[in-house]
Design a protein around this motif. Structure first.
Motif, PDB file in Angstrom:
ATOM      1  N   SER A   1       1.400   3.304   2.052  1.00 32.24           N
ATOM      2  CA  SER A   1       1.637   3.649   3.423  1.00 32.24           C
ATOM      3  C   SER A   1       2.698   3.042   4.015  1.00 32.24           C
ATOM      4  O   SER A   1       3.066   2.956   5.231  1.00 32.24           O
TER       5      SER A   1
ATOM      6  N   TYR B   1      -9.688   0.533   0.455  1.00 34.95           N
ATOM      7  CA  TYR B   1     -10.052   1.015   1.490  1.00 34.95           C
ATOM      8  C   TYR B   1      -9.141   1.556   2.488  1.00 34.95           C
ATOM      9  O   TYR B   1      -8.078   1.286   2.318  1.00 34.95           O
ATOM     10  N   ASN B   2      -9.613   2.438   3.352  1.00 33.62           N
ATOM     11  CA  ASN B   2      -8.854   3.278   4.176  1.00 33.62           C
ATOM     12  C   ASN B   2      -8.625   2.656   5.301  1.00 33.62           C
ATOM     13  O   ASN B   2      -8.282   3.287   6.448  1.00 33.62           O
ATOM     14  N   THR B   3      -9.362   1.567   5.840  1.00 31.16           N
ATOM     15  CA  THR B   3      -9.489   1.145   7.121  1.00 31.16           C
ATOM     16  C   THR B   3      -9.210  -0.195   7.015  1.00 31.16           C
ATOM     17  O   THR B   3      -9.575  -1.038   5.841  1.00 31.16           O
TER      18      THR B   3
ATOM     19  N   GLN C   1     -16.390   9.172   5.152  1.00 29.57           N
ATOM     20  CA  GLN C   1     -15.750   8.163   4.586  1.00 29.57           C
ATOM     21  C   GLN C   1     -16.511   6.685   5.011  1.00 29.57           C
ATOM     22  O   GLN C   1     -17.026   5.996   4.269  1.00 29.57           O
TER      23      GLN C   1
ATOM     24  N   VAL D   1      -7.184  10.224  -1.681  1.00 34.27           N
ATOM     25  CA  VAL D   1      -6.594   9.194  -1.034  1.00 34.27           C
ATOM     26  C   VAL D   1      -6.506   9.857   0.287  1.00 34.27           C
ATOM     27  O   VAL D   1      -5.243   9.812   0.481  1.00 34.27           O
ATOM     28  N   TYR D   2      -7.397   9.848   1.045  1.00 36.57           N
ATOM     29  CA  TYR D   2      -7.479  10.425   2.368  1.00 36.57           C
ATOM     30  C   TYR D   2      -7.728  12.112   2.222  1.00 36.57           C
ATOM     31  O   TYR D   2      -8.511  12.787   2.431  1.00 36.57           O
TER      32      TYR D   2
ATOM     33  N   TYR E   1      -5.347  -2.743   3.413  1.00 34.86           N
ATOM     34  CA  TYR E   1      -5.180  -1.031   3.311  1.00 34.86           C
ATOM     35  C   TYR E   1      -4.741  -0.523   2.046  1.00 34.86           C
ATOM     36  O   TYR E   1      -3.761  -1.144   1.673  1.00 34.86           O
ATOM     37  N   ARG E   2      -5.737   0.274   1.438  1.00 35.69           N
ATOM     38  CA  ARG E   2      -5.242   1.037   0.456  1.00 35.69           C
ATOM     39  C   ARG E   2      -4.546   0.044  -0.766  1.00 35.69           C
ATOM     40  O   ARG E   2      -3.560   0.701  -1.147  1.00 35.69           O
TER      41      ARG E   2
ATOM     42  N   ASP F   1     -15.277   2.079   5.646  1.00 38.50           N
ATOM     43  CA  ASP F   1     -15.332   3.141   4.929  1.00 38.50           C
ATOM     44  C   ASP F   1     -15.973   3.056   3.676  1.00 38.50           C
ATOM     45  O   ASP F   1     -15.741   2.630   2.752  1.00 38.50           O
TER      46      ASP F   1
ATOM     47  N   THR G   1     -10.767   6.961   0.113  1.00 44.48           N
ATOM     48  CA  THR G   1      -9.961   6.509  -0.898  1.00 44.48           C
ATOM     49  C   THR G   1     -10.758   6.307  -2.073  1.00 44.48           C
ATOM     50  O   THR G   1     -11.426   5.257  -2.547  1.00 44.48           O
TER      51      THR G   1
ATOM     52  N   SER H   1       0.774  -1.273   0.015  1.00 39.98           N
ATOM     53  CA  SER H   1      -0.063   0.069   0.124  1.00 39.98           C
ATOM     54  C   SER H   1       0.882   1.183  -0.112  1.00 39.98           C
ATOM     55  O   SER H   1       2.069   1.309   0.188  1.00 39.98           O
TER      56      SER H   1
END
Length: 757
Positions: free
Chosen positions: A96, A690-692, A247, A740-741, A658-659, A697, A706, A94
């Motif tokens: 992050s 997904y952001n979680t 979200q 993206v957030y 995540y993402r 979200d 996202t 991802s």
């Protein structure tokens, strides 16, 4: 068009005739383009994708990472021109997970493995686009030559050295229009650069300078859940708040721009590269890079009282309901940092026989100051100062290889290409935060908190490429790594706590088998194990900074990855098709999450039991496709990344990681009308993500979510001569608002003028 005259000599069975050589007539060889040689090991057991200067100079490229924008299965988290947090996301990694990717420039490590998040991106700024000759992406950890951080991908940037005197000057300007939550205005900036270089006998040099100024769109907003509590006596009635469903599809109030806010960044870069050819096959390089940035993150409030005065904090009455806005919610920040890169390299480049390489680098953060106000209320001067001076990393790489002059299939030594080497790296961080009575330019007034620590990795590796049959090729290798973390400590106020040292050592075997089905079709199966060791930040970083609490975990286990890939590569239609099926199975994935099995819940870096990513990539890249002058890049990637085990957060098991979007699609085409005039068009698509970790979200196309997005890019170029250019371009042609957030840029226009001699 390159035209070369090549004298040929007749040899018989690889031996010189005793009576002398027989001269043949001069042969004229015509090649369509001069392409910089790839620095990659020609025996790599992995899928690779490349882009050359002849390709990316037709795109809207302002920052170095822009040259990767159309690579298969890969995306760059770039929120605005000059964004420092641009990390790559590829396959099951991802945007992050910065430690799941390795970036080199001419063999010098640019990856920032002090942490593992968007705050620790590669130091792209120490290579500016004008000096790049080509970029290569190696997918997955299938080669013993690269560390376990190659779980995602390895990026090799190759820069150019002049072979005659040259000088260039380049000016770019860019502007975007942005409209969200009542902010409706233009944001933009400019970049200028100049380079000069020459080759004088055995000595060559390259000197470059770059200056960038830009103002970003709003990056973050202060929000609270829409209140259901009636207003209380004493609440200040205010207007101006914006409302939307967040979200998670929950009604939310927006009070203003906060966090990174509207960031004004000024960046300066200087680069010196020297090369000396000691012999026709031995070169020595010296690289010196300098980069300096100042930034100012401006915040603002949407709220006004009955007299029209701005309101920044307090107990508020909005539409008859009660809200409490903390003083820190709209706090501004600013800072500066100064970085140096030193590099030495010694390489041989024999066509056959033995070759050696030695590369040493030192990345030094000589000045790092981040200032944050405690309050967004005007006139409130108290705040904090964080110093990061003395942070950085050191590396050493030694490599030797042997390539036989002929490759005769069988058991003889001439059927093997052997590579072996040694790697060392040392990462160190020392951050201290102080209170101050004047956050903008005051000195420290009292100690707040600090953390420091070091990691060190040593590795030895060996790899053999064996041509064991006429059409069969095997590559197998082993990398053995010793890792340790030490000198870690955390201080809060008068309390200081050291962390115990820790160490790990693991072998990472690799194997690949390929078959040349035809002269144009190669089939390959690859398998590799890799260990990604924890970073200094994941182990030791723990601080309280404004409203943010960052917890560390000194007991993290290394990530343990097992990757598999099946690939077919087919040369056809003036280009190359590639189809890859891949699977990454990572145990003990290190990720910041909330442990829901304890009370109170704890948010920190934790090991997630198992994350598995499966997918397929299909891509094509070619020149003169269908008609002369038409170049094409087209690729589509599908990735399904799921959490299979997670003891600390059971609700996430079976959910998408995540993402990581299910789909990524890129299409870029350039048409050369004449040698002087060309135009390009590109499309980039990213699917659902997904952001979680629990995939709650459900409303992705808003701030905090996202988004799916499709953005189109255009550029038209005119070259008055070979080294000059006038161009206009646009990214996000249809002004899609996507997130993206953070909200990403709106329609952005570019103009560029380049003059070279």
């Amino acid at each position: 068009m390159l035209i070369a005259s090549v004298p040929l000599a007749l040899t018989c069975n690889g031996a010189r005739a005793e009576e002398g050589t027989v001269a043949l007539p001069t042969v004229t060889v015509v090649a369509p383009k001069l392409v910089a040689a790839s620095p990659l090991d020609p025996e790599l057991p992995a899928s690779t994708e490349s882009v050359t200067r002849d390709q990316f100079e037709n795109w809207n490229v302002v920052n170095t990472e822009d040259v990767l924008k159309y690579m298969p299965g890969l995306a760059v988290r770039k929120r605005f021109v000059g964004d420092l947090n641009s990390i790559i996301a590829v396959r099951g990694t991802s945007n992050s997970q910065s430690a799941h990717g390795v970036v080199y420039a001419d063999g010098l490590l640019l990856s920032n493995f002090l942490g593992n998040s968007f705050s620790f991106p590669p130091r792209w700024s120490l290579v500016f686009p004008e000096e790049i000759a080509r970029a290569d992406v190696i997918y997955g950890p299938y080669s013993a030559l690269y560390p376990g951080n190659s779980i995602g991908a390895t990026v090799e940037l190759t820069t150019r050295m002049p072979d005659h005197f040259e000088a260039d000057a380049d000016v770019q300007a860019f502007t975007q229009h942005f409209d969200l939550f009542g902010i409706n205005r233009n944001f933009g900036g400019a970049q200028t650069s100049a380079t000069v270089g020459d080759r004088i006998g055995k000595f060559s040099y390259f000197i470059g300078a770059n200056h960038l100024e830009n103002t970003s769109q709003p990056l973050q907003f202060a929000t609270l859940a829409k209140s259901t509590t009636p207003a209380q006596p004493g609440d200040t009635p205010v207007t101006g708040a914006q409302f939307y469903n967040d979200q998670n599809n929950k009604p939310t109030a927006v009070f203003g721009v906060n966090g990174e806010g509207i960031e004004r960044t000024i960046q300066d870069e200087l680069k010196l590269k020297l090369r000396y050819a000691f012999t026709p096959t031995l070169d020595g390089d010296f690289t010196l890079g300098y980069w300096h940035q100042t930034y100012n993150s401006q915040t603002s409030t949407f709220l006004r009282d009955a007299n029209g005065n701005p309101v920044y904090a307090g107990s508020l009455n909005i539409d008859g309901y009660h809200y409490t806005l903390p003083a820190s919610a709209l706090a501004p920040s600013l800072g500066q940092n100064e970085n140096w890169l030193y590099g030495l390299a010694l390489r041989t480049h024999n066509a056959f026989g033995w070759n050696g390489e030695a590369i040493a680098s030192y990345y030094d953060v000589t000045n790092s100051v981040a200032r944050l106000a405690n309050s967004g209320v005007p006139g409130s001067n108290a705040g904090t100062i964080t110093y990061g001076d003395g942070t950085g990393w050191k590396t050493l790489d030694l490599k030797a290889s042997y390539t036989p002059e002929t490759r005769s299939p069988g058991l003889g030594f001439d059927a093997h290409v052997v590579t072996f080497g040694y790697h060392y790296d040392n990462y160190f961080v020392d951050n201290e935060t102080f209170n101050t009575t004047n956050w903008q330019d005051g000195g420290p007034s009292g100690f707040a908190n600090a953390f420091k620590g070091k990691t060190q990795t040593q590795a030895v590796y060996a790899q053999d490429a064996w041509q064991f049959a006429p059409r069969w090729h095997a590559v197998y290798g082993l990398r053995y790594e010793w890792w340790q973390a030490y000198d870690g400590s955390r201080a809060l106020g008068a309390t200081s706590a050291p962390y115990p040292d820790s160490s790990e050592h693991h072998p990472s075997p690799k194997v690949s088998l390929s078959f040349d089905a035809t002269d144009d079709l190669i089939l390959r199966a690859s398998w590799g194990r890799a260990y990604r060791f924890p970073t200094v930040g994941e182990l030791f970083q723990g601080q309280i900074n404004g409203s943010s609490i960052i917890n560390n975990n000194p007991n993290l286990k290394p990530e343990n990855d097992q990757s598999k890939e099946l690939t077919a590569e087919w040369s056809h239609w003036n280009g190359l098709f590639r189809l890859s099926l891949f699977e990454d199975d990572v145990r003990n994935t290190i990720f910041s999450q909330t442990d829901t099995t304890v009370i109170p819940n704890v948010t920190s870096f934790q090991n997630i039991g198992r994350v598995r990513s499966r997918g397929v990539e299909l891509g094509y890249s070619g020149e003169d496709v269908a008609i002369r002058g038409l170049d094409l890049i087209a690729n589509v990637a599908y990735t399904q990344s799921k959490i299979l085990e997670n003891a600390q957060n059971p609700a996430s098991v079976g959910k998408y990681f995540y993402r990581i979007p299910l789909w990524r699609v890129n299409l870029e085409t350039t048409y050369h009308f004449t040698e002087k005039l060309a135009a390009s068009a590109g499309v980039r698509y990213s699917g659902r993500q997904y952001n979680t970790l629990t995939n709650t979200d459900t409303n992705p196309d808003v701030f905090g979510g996202t988004s799916n997005y499709t953005v189109a890019d255009l550029k038209v170029m005119f070259h008055p001569n070979k080294r000059s250019e006038l161009s206009v371009g646009v990214d996000n042609l249809f002004d899609e608002r996507y997130f993206v957030y953070h909200p990403y840029p709106g329609r952005t226009f570019f103009v560029e003028a380049k003059i070279g001699i």
